[in-house]
Design a protein around this motif. Structure first.
Motif, PDB file in Angstrom:
ATOM      1  N   GLY A  34      -0.103   5.470  -1.603  1.00 27.52           N
ATOM      2  CA  GLY A  34       1.309   5.866  -1.621  1.00 27.52           C
ATOM      3  C   GLY A  34       1.934   5.726  -2.991  1.00 27.52           C
ATOM      4  N   TYR A  35       1.614   4.652  -3.671  1.00 27.67           N
ATOM      5  CA  TYR A  35       2.146   4.421  -5.014  1.00 27.67           C
ATOM      6  C   TYR A  35       1.583   5.470  -5.976  1.00 27.67           C
ATOM      7  CZ  TYR A  35       3.757   1.629  -9.028  1.00 27.67           C
ATOM      8  OH  TYR A  35       4.383   1.185 -10.163  1.00 27.67           O
ATOM      9  N   ALA A  36       0.281   5.704  -5.908  1.00 28.91           N
ATOM     10  CA  ALA A  36      -0.357   6.707  -6.768  1.00 28.91           C
ATOM     11  C   ALA A  36       0.246   8.091  -6.520  1.00 28.91           C
ATOM     12  CB  ALA A  36      -1.862   6.736  -6.525  1.00 28.91           C
ATOM     13  N   ARG A  37       0.480   8.430  -5.272  1.00 26.83           N
ATOM     14  CA  ARG A  37       1.079   9.723  -4.933  1.00 26.83           C
ATOM     15  C   ARG A  37       2.446   9.873  -5.611  1.00 26.83           C
ATOM     16  NH1 ARG A  37       0.456   9.129  -0.065  1.00 26.83           N
ATOM     17  NH2 ARG A  37      -1.533  10.238   0.052  1.00 26.83           N
ATOM     18  N   ALA A  38       3.265   8.838  -5.538  1.00 26.85           N
ATOM     19  CA  ALA A  38       4.594   8.894  -6.163  1.00 26.85           C
ATOM     20  C   ALA A  38       4.476   9.077  -7.672  1.00 26.85           C
ATOM     21  CB  ALA A  38       5.383   7.622  -5.828  1.00 26.85           C
ATOM     22  N   VAL A  39       3.523   8.382  -8.292  1.00 27.57           N
ATOM     23  CA  VAL A  39       3.317   8.507  -9.739  1.00 27.57           C
ATOM     24  C   VAL A  39       2.859   9.917 -10.088  1.00 27.57           C
ATOM     25  CG1 VAL A  39       1.879   7.732 -11.671  1.00 27.57           C
ATOM     26  CG2 VAL A  39       2.920   6.051 -10.139  1.00 27.57           C
ATOM     27  N   GLU A  83       6.327  -7.943 -15.830  1.00 26.06           N
ATOM     28  CA  GLU A  83       6.982  -8.102 -14.532  1.00 26.06           C
ATOM     29  C   GLU A  83       7.825  -6.885 -14.175  1.00 26.06           C
ATOM     30  OE1 GLU A  83      10.049 -11.061 -12.130  1.00 26.06           O
ATOM     31  OE2 GLU A  83       9.450 -11.588 -14.173  1.00 26.06           O
ATOM     32  N   ALA A  84       8.398  -6.222 -15.161  1.00 29.13           N
ATOM     33  CA  ALA A  84       9.210  -5.027 -14.903  1.00 29.13           C
ATOM     34  C   ALA A  84       8.427  -3.967 -14.135  1.00 29.13           C
ATOM     35  CB  ALA A  84       9.725  -4.447 -16.219  1.00 29.13           C
ATOM     36  N   ALA A  85       7.108  -3.904 -14.358  1.00 32.73           N
ATOM     37  CA  ALA A  85       6.278  -2.923 -13.653  1.00 32.73           C
ATOM     38  C   ALA A  85       6.286  -3.162 -12.149  1.00 32.73           C
ATOM     39  CB  ALA A  85       4.848  -2.970 -14.185  1.00 32.73           C
ATOM     40  N   LEU A  86       6.543  -4.400 -11.739  1.00 31.63           N
ATOM     41  CA  LEU A  86       6.561  -4.731 -10.316  1.00 31.63           C
ATOM     42  C   LEU A  86       7.892  -4.398  -9.655  1.00 31.63           C
ATOM     43  CD1 LEU A  86       4.826  -8.221 -10.517  1.00 31.63           C
ATOM     44  CD2 LEU A  86       3.774  -5.954 -10.230  1.00 31.63           C
ATOM     45  N   HIS A  87       8.884  -4.068 -10.463  1.00 33.94           N
ATOM     46  CA  HIS A  87      10.211  -3.757  -9.954  1.00 33.94           C
ATOM     47  C   HIS A  87      10.599  -2.301 -10.145  1.00 33.94           C
ATOM     48  CE1 HIS A  87      11.168  -8.048  -9.425  1.00 33.94           C
ATOM     49  NE2 HIS A  87      10.547  -8.224 -10.578  1.00 33.94           N
ATOM     50  N   ALA A  88       9.871  -1.601 -10.988  1.00 33.84           N
ATOM     51  CA  ALA A  88      10.239  -0.217 -11.318  1.00 33.84           C
ATOM     52  C   ALA A  88      10.261   0.636 -10.048  1.00 33.84           C
ATOM     53  CB  ALA A  88       9.251   0.367 -12.334  1.00 33.84           C
ATOM     54  N   GLY A  89      11.338   1.365  -9.876  1.00 37.19           N
ATOM     55  CA  GLY A  89      11.517   2.190  -8.687  1.00 37.19           C
ATOM     56  C   GLY A  89      10.819   3.533  -8.788  1.00 37.19           C
ATOM     57  N   VAL A  90       9.537   3.510  -9.090  1.00 38.88           N
ATOM     58  CA  VAL A  90       8.785   4.766  -9.212  1.00 38.88           C
ATOM     59  C   VAL A  90       8.375   5.313  -7.852  1.00 38.88           C
ATOM     60  CG1 VAL A  90       7.932   4.195 -11.527  1.00 38.88           C
ATOM     61  CG2 VAL A  90       6.560   3.606  -9.516  1.00 38.88           C
ATOM     62  N   PRO A  99       9.368   4.866  -3.246  1.00 40.04           N
ATOM     63  CA  PRO A  99      10.305   4.300  -2.255  1.00 40.04           C
ATOM     64  C   PRO A  99      10.045   2.805  -2.023  1.00 40.04           C
ATOM     65  CG  PRO A  99       9.356   6.368  -1.459  1.00 40.04           C
ATOM     66  CD  PRO A  99       8.594   5.984  -2.699  1.00 40.04           C
ATOM     67  N   PRO A 100      11.083   2.064  -1.637  1.00 41.75           N
ATOM     68  CA  PRO A 100      10.938   0.611  -1.455  1.00 41.75           C
ATOM     69  C   PRO A 100       9.804   0.205  -0.510  1.00 41.75           C
ATOM     70  CG  PRO A 100      13.252   1.229  -1.338  1.00 41.75           C
ATOM     71  CD  PRO A 100      12.463   2.509  -1.403  1.00 41.75           C
ATOM     72  N   GLU A 101       9.595   0.933   0.569  1.00 42.86           N
ATOM     73  CA  GLU A 101       8.524   0.566   1.508  1.00 42.86           C
ATOM     74  C   GLU A 101       7.137   0.769   0.886  1.00 42.86           C
ATOM     75  OE1 GLU A 101       9.756   4.809   2.405  1.00 42.86           O
ATOM     76  OE2 GLU A 101      10.818   2.932   2.043  1.00 42.86           O
ATOM     77  N   VAL A 102       7.003   1.748   0.007  1.00 39.08           N
ATOM     78  CA  VAL A 102       5.736   1.966  -0.693  1.00 39.08           C
ATOM     79  C   VAL A 102       5.522   0.845  -1.709  1.00 39.08           C
ATOM     80  CG1 VAL A 102       4.494   3.529  -2.256  1.00 39.08           C
ATOM     81  CG2 VAL A 102       5.781   4.457  -0.325  1.00 39.08           C
TER      82      VAL A 102
END
Length: 168
Positions: free
Chosen positions: A25-30, A71-78, A80-83
Protein backbone atom coordinates in the motif's frame (compact mmCIF):
# COMPACT_ATOMS: atom_id res chain seq x y z
CA UNK A 1 20.87 -6.81 -9.46
CA UNK A 2 23.26 -5.03 -7.15
CA UNK A 3 21.30 -5.86 -4.01
CA UNK A 4 21.59 -9.59 -4.80
CA UNK A 5 25.39 -9.44 -5.26
CA UNK A 6 26.16 -7.40 -2.15
CA UNK A 7 26.53 -8.65 1.40
CA UNK A 8 26.42 -5.31 3.24
CA UNK A 9 23.83 -2.84 2.08
CA UNK A 10 23.50 0.51 3.79
CA UNK A 11 20.78 3.02 3.07
CA UNK A 12 19.81 6.53 4.10
CA UNK A 13 16.38 8.00 3.54
CA UNK A 14 15.07 11.28 4.89
CA UNK A 15 11.71 11.69 3.20
CA UNK A 16 9.97 8.31 3.06
CA UNK A 17 10.34 4.71 4.12
CA UNK A 18 13.13 2.93 2.24
CA UNK A 19 11.69 1.03 -0.74
CA UNK A 20 13.08 -2.31 0.40
CA UNK A 21 10.91 -2.05 3.55
CA UNK A 22 7.70 -0.66 2.04
CA UNK A 23 4.36 -2.39 2.26
CA UNK A 24 2.40 -2.80 -0.97
CA UNK A 25 0.00 0.00 0.00
CA UNK A 26 2.79 2.41 0.84
CA UNK A 27 4.70 1.55 -2.35
CA UNK A 28 1.52 2.05 -4.40
CA UNK A 29 1.04 5.55 -2.96
CA UNK A 30 4.68 6.42 -3.71
CA UNK A 31 4.57 5.10 -7.27
CA UNK A 32 1.26 6.87 -7.95
CA UNK A 33 2.69 10.17 -6.74
CA UNK A 34 5.75 9.78 -8.97
CA UNK A 35 3.58 8.86 -11.96
CA UNK A 36 1.60 12.04 -11.37
CA UNK A 37 4.79 14.12 -10.97
CA UNK A 38 6.24 12.87 -14.22
CA UNK A 39 2.89 13.22 -15.99
CA UNK A 40 3.17 9.77 -17.45
CA UNK A 41 1.15 6.66 -16.92
CA UNK A 42 3.26 4.04 -15.27
CA UNK A 43 2.34 0.48 -14.58
CA UNK A 44 1.97 1.08 -10.88
CA UNK A 45 0.76 -2.43 -10.00
CA UNK A 46 3.69 -4.13 -11.76
CA UNK A 47 6.07 -1.81 -9.92
CA UNK A 48 4.41 -2.60 -6.57
CA UNK A 49 4.63 -6.34 -7.19
CA UNK A 50 8.30 -6.07 -8.18
CA UNK A 51 9.14 -4.01 -5.07
CA UNK A 52 7.41 -6.44 -2.72
CA UNK A 53 8.92 -9.48 -4.45
CA UNK A 54 12.44 -8.02 -4.01
CA UNK A 55 11.89 -7.96 -0.26
CA UNK A 56 12.23 -11.73 0.04
CA UNK A 57 16.00 -11.15 0.09
CA UNK A 58 15.57 -9.62 3.56
CA UNK A 59 14.87 -13.11 4.88
CA UNK A 60 17.95 -14.80 3.38
CA UNK A 61 21.03 -15.17 5.50
CA UNK A 62 24.38 -13.88 4.32
CA UNK A 63 23.42 -10.21 3.92
CA UNK A 64 22.99 -7.29 6.26
CA UNK A 65 20.69 -4.37 5.45
CA UNK A 66 21.75 -1.46 7.65
CA UNK A 67 19.13 1.21 7.09
CA UNK A 68 18.97 4.66 8.63
CA UNK A 69 15.95 6.91 8.19
CA UNK A 70 15.11 10.35 9.46
CA UNK A 71 12.14 10.33 11.83
CA UNK A 72 10.33 12.70 9.45
CA UNK A 73 10.09 9.81 6.97
CA UNK A 74 7.85 8.01 9.47
CA UNK A 75 5.44 10.94 9.60
CA UNK A 76 5.37 12.09 5.99
CA UNK A 77 1.83 11.95 4.63
CA UNK A 78 2.77 10.26 1.38
CA UNK A 79 -0.11 7.82 1.87
CA UNK A 80 -3.44 7.62 3.72
CA UNK A 81 -3.19 7.31 7.53
CA UNK A 82 -4.37 3.68 7.57
CA UNK A 83 -1.67 2.73 5.04
CA UNK A 84 0.95 4.55 7.12
CA UNK A 85 -0.22 2.66 10.22
CA UNK A 86 0.30 -0.64 8.38
CA UNK A 87 3.71 0.56 7.20
CA UNK A 88 4.79 1.42 10.74
CA UNK A 89 3.60 -2.00 11.90
CA UNK A 90 5.71 -3.58 9.15
CA UNK A 91 8.79 -1.67 10.34
CA UNK A 92 8.27 -2.76 13.94
CA UNK A 93 8.06 -6.36 12.71
CA UNK A 94 11.55 -6.07 11.21
CA UNK A 95 13.14 -5.10 14.53
CA UNK A 96 15.21 -7.98 15.81
CA UNK A 97 15.84 -9.67 12.47
CA UNK A 98 19.46 -10.73 12.05
CA UNK A 99 19.56 -9.39 8.48
CA UNK A 100 18.05 -5.94 9.11
CA UNK A 101 19.28 -3.11 11.33
CA UNK A 102 16.91 -0.17 11.35
CA UNK A 103 18.11 3.11 12.82
CA UNK A 104 16.02 6.26 13.17
CA UNK A 105 17.54 9.74 13.41
CA UNK A 106 15.13 11.56 15.75
CA UNK A 107 13.82 14.99 14.87
CA UNK A 108 16.00 17.45 16.73
CA UNK A 109 18.90 15.03 17.09
CA UNK A 110 22.30 16.65 16.64
CA UNK A 111 23.63 15.62 13.24
CA UNK A 112 27.08 16.29 11.86
CA UNK A 113 25.72 16.78 8.35
CA UNK A 114 22.36 18.04 7.08
CA UNK A 115 20.02 15.24 5.98
CA UNK A 116 20.11 15.10 2.20
CA UNK A 117 18.89 12.85 -0.60
CA UNK A 118 18.34 9.15 -0.15
CA UNK A 119 21.09 6.77 -1.17
CA UNK A 120 22.26 3.16 -1.00
CA UNK A 121 25.78 1.84 -0.46
CA UNK A 122 26.50 -1.62 -1.84
CA UNK A 123 29.42 -3.10 0.08
CA UNK A 124 32.22 -0.57 -0.39
CA UNK A 125 32.07 -0.43 -4.17
CA UNK A 126 28.93 1.42 -5.28
CA UNK A 127 26.74 4.33 -4.15
CA UNK A 128 23.35 4.93 -5.77
CA UNK A 129 21.92 8.38 -5.04
CA UNK A 130 18.21 9.03 -5.63
CA UNK A 131 16.75 12.22 -7.05
CA UNK A 132 13.30 13.26 -8.28
CA UNK A 133 13.89 12.02 -11.78
CA UNK A 134 17.02 9.88 -11.83
CA UNK A 135 19.51 7.74 -9.96
CA UNK A 136 23.18 8.57 -9.89
CA UNK A 137 25.41 5.47 -9.87
CA UNK A 138 28.85 6.21 -8.42
CA UNK A 139 31.56 3.58 -8.31
CA UNK A 140 34.80 5.54 -8.05
CA UNK A 141 36.59 5.21 -4.73
CA UNK A 142 36.44 8.92 -3.89
CA UNK A 143 32.68 9.29 -4.48
CA UNK A 144 31.82 6.08 -2.64
CA UNK A 145 34.02 7.29 0.23
CA UNK A 146 32.04 10.54 0.48
CA UNK A 147 28.77 8.62 0.81
CA UNK A 148 30.31 6.23 3.32
CA UNK A 149 31.29 9.22 5.48
CA UNK A 150 27.82 10.77 5.09
CA UNK A 151 26.18 7.48 6.05
CA UNK A 152 28.51 7.14 9.04
CA UNK A 153 27.61 10.57 10.35
CA UNK A 154 23.89 9.92 10.00
CA UNK A 155 24.30 6.45 11.54
CA UNK A 156 25.98 8.04 14.58
CA UNK A 157 22.90 10.20 15.14
CA UNK A 158 20.48 7.27 14.85
CA UNK A 159 18.83 5.29 17.60
CA UNK A 160 18.16 1.62 17.08
CA UNK A 161 14.95 0.14 18.49
CA UNK A 162 15.69 -2.29 21.29
CA UNK A 163 19.37 -1.28 21.52
CA UNK A 164 19.61 0.81 24.70
CA UNK A 165 17.65 3.54 22.98
CA UNK A 166 14.48 3.06 24.97
CA UNK A 167 12.63 2.19 21.75
CA UNK A 168 11.16 -1.25 21.39
Amino acid sequence: MEYERSTRLRAWQSSMVVGMLQTAGYARAVFESYADLHQSRRDVEDAVRARVRRQEILYRSGRVFDIVMWEAALHAGVCPPEVLAGQLDRLSGLVGMDTVRLGIVPLGAPVRIPPGPGFWLYDDRLAIVEDWHAELWLNDVESVGVYERVWGRLHEAAVYPGARSGLV
